[in-house]
Design an enzyme around this catalytic site. Sequence first.
Site, PDB file in Angstrom:
ATOM      1  N   LEU A  46     -32.051 -18.514 -30.103  1.00  0.00           N
ATOM      2  CA  LEU A  46     -31.485 -19.757 -30.639  1.00  0.00           C
ATOM      3  C   LEU A  46     -31.457 -20.845 -29.579  1.00  0.00           C
ATOM      4  CD1 LEU A  46     -28.434 -18.228 -32.562  1.00  0.00           C
ATOM      5  CD2 LEU A  46     -30.585 -19.028 -33.555  1.00  0.00           C
ATOM      6  N   GLY A  47     -31.431 -20.435 -28.317  1.00  0.00           N
ATOM      7  CA  GLY A  47     -31.370 -21.404 -27.233  1.00  0.00           C
ATOM      8  C   GLY A  47     -31.147 -20.673 -25.928  1.00  0.00           C
ATOM      9  N   THR A  50     -26.757 -21.639 -19.350  1.00  0.00           N
ATOM     10  CA  THR A  50     -26.937 -21.757 -17.911  1.00  0.00           C
ATOM     11  C   THR A  50     -27.389 -20.445 -17.301  1.00  0.00           C
ATOM     12  OG1 THR A  50     -25.152 -23.386 -17.915  1.00  0.00           O
ATOM     13  CG2 THR A  50     -25.805 -22.500 -15.792  1.00  0.00           C
ATOM     14  N   ASP A 163     -21.703 -29.957 -17.082  1.00  0.00           N
ATOM     15  CA  ASP A 163     -23.093 -29.902 -17.552  1.00  0.00           C
ATOM     16  C   ASP A 163     -23.206 -30.459 -18.967  1.00  0.00           C
ATOM     17  OD1 ASP A 163     -25.791 -29.411 -17.195  1.00  0.00           O
ATOM     18  OD2 ASP A 163     -25.684 -27.333 -17.890  1.00  0.00           O
ATOM     19  N   ASP A 359      -3.050 -35.531 -35.238  1.00  0.00           N
ATOM     20  CA  ASP A 359      -3.200 -35.513 -33.778  1.00  0.00           C
ATOM     21  C   ASP A 359      -3.437 -36.949 -33.324  1.00  0.00           C
ATOM     22  OD1 ASP A 359      -3.743 -34.990 -31.118  1.00  0.00           O
ATOM     23  OD2 ASP A 359      -5.750 -34.188 -31.508  1.00  0.00           O
ATOM     24  N   LYS A 436      -6.652   2.570 -36.391  1.00  0.00           N
ATOM     25  CA  LYS A 436      -5.224   2.343 -36.626  1.00  0.00           C
ATOM     26  C   LYS A 436      -4.593   1.682 -35.408  1.00  0.00           C
ATOM     27  CE  LYS A 436      -4.524   7.224 -35.447  1.00  0.00           C
ATOM     28  NZ  LYS A 436      -4.097   8.537 -35.939  1.00  0.00           N
ATOM     29  N   ASP A 472       3.778   6.953 -40.791  1.00  0.00           N
ATOM     30  CA  ASP A 472       3.199   7.852 -39.778  1.00  0.00           C
ATOM     31  C   ASP A 472       3.272   7.289 -38.359  1.00  0.00           C
ATOM     32  OD1 ASP A 472       1.337   5.843 -39.955  1.00  0.00           O
ATOM     33  OD2 ASP A 472      -0.401   7.165 -40.216  1.00  0.00           O
TER      34      ASP A 472
END
Length: 485
Positions: A46-47, A50, A163, A359, A436, A472
């Site tokens: 996909l790409g 670094t 970057d 926000d 579990k 249990d």
Amino acid sequence: MVEGPGVCQKIKEIFVGGKKGIKVQLPHNEGKRIEKFIELERSGHLGAGTFGTVCKGKSKGTGVIYAVKCIQKERSCAVIQRHQLEQEIRIMTKLDHPNIIKLFETFQDSRYVYLVMEMCEGGELFDRIVEEKHLPEAVAAEVMQQVFHAVRYTHSMDIVHKDLKPQNLILRARWRIKGNCVKVIDYGIAAEWKGRMLKLKSGTPDYEAPELVALREGQTNEGYNKEVDVWACGVILYVMLSGSLPFEGKDPLETAQKIKSGELHWKGFDGVSADAKDLIGQLLVVNQHERATTDDALKHTWILNMAPNASPVGCADAVRNLQRFTHMNKLQQEALHLVARRMDDQKMEQLRQIFVKFDTKGNGTLNLLDLKACLAEAGVTDTETVQSLAQALDADNSGFIDYTEFLAASLDHRRASQEAVCWSAFRTFDQDDDGKISRKELREVLQARDTEHHLDEETINTILKDVDVDGDGFIDFNEFMKMLR
């Protein structure tokens, strides 16, 4: 080289050790092979990040598609590689923002370390710019508004990306750029800022700030700061509007000289507004101490006028779920946090819009006033109710409500009980993968993010009494699902 159990054990210490600032808990995959859980498509990348390549992975248990970053262990750079890898994982567990890529879990074998991340099908912004030559101003402003929000949040967490470039901005969905969600990726060379100037020479030359170039060339020992990310944002915006780099030379030496001069020639800017040029000019200031901040950028006329305002979404349903959340036990609340993080972003779009709407400072977190405004719109104005909600939602006691904390509390329960997502959440609790959740596992996971408060035996006993139907002493997946439903 990353030897044996080293990295996974370090990851275990990061989460179970309860270090302040950790926002995300990952499943404990010490000694577990990725092939048991995820089918990797190694043939098509996909790409490239670094320090590794990214391929598609499909969960064998749930069918969910992930982007998996495969980082090869290099024997030639043992100490640096291990430090950088641990740092990248640590940084990604500190970040919780709608415009930053999500990390779900990690694995390792004798050759690779694997970072399992969310899949964004829209691809790199870079590829879209190449296809379209340049972007209309309104679209560029919408992209940059999201990038500035992500970078401001990153800096508020004392992290410098180092970057930023179009290749490290991806689109969540396949559709057009306008209206799409932009995600910042690849924290492979990011640094944790501790109040001192940074000195490590790293980055992509075309997007490097002048202070980084000067440090690389040995012309200064001053170092650099968070402002290198702001400069990179200026270069990205220039590229989006013109289709070309602002400081492109015939060779790396000439490019470096142009960057240090900071002289802009506005190639390909015919028809671009003066406001857009003004913002770029404020971002691409050679003196790092005089450069605009992300706060300045978000308040700039061009962003305010060109980028879309918060969507007019209602929040009555979300508030009802918020109120219900306060009456849940810690296991239910933490389980919803894990479920919310793993839900498909497109299914959470309305909640994301509500979060962004309230926000108000664009910090990537909600404070008491933000929450108060959200509740008031739904008709909840009682001060005591607001404060009790804020306390219940702030699971890690950071003093703010993080993005996933808000999603978890406002998530509709029918959506939250999707089995595939719940199984992924269950695996975070089931650390030894025996199907579990033991008393020890329950305590470790619940305590990991809330280091401020000791989890006593009475609380554990109450949770087990409520959820452990067959008595249990363990919580199996069916009991876990019943709790969420």
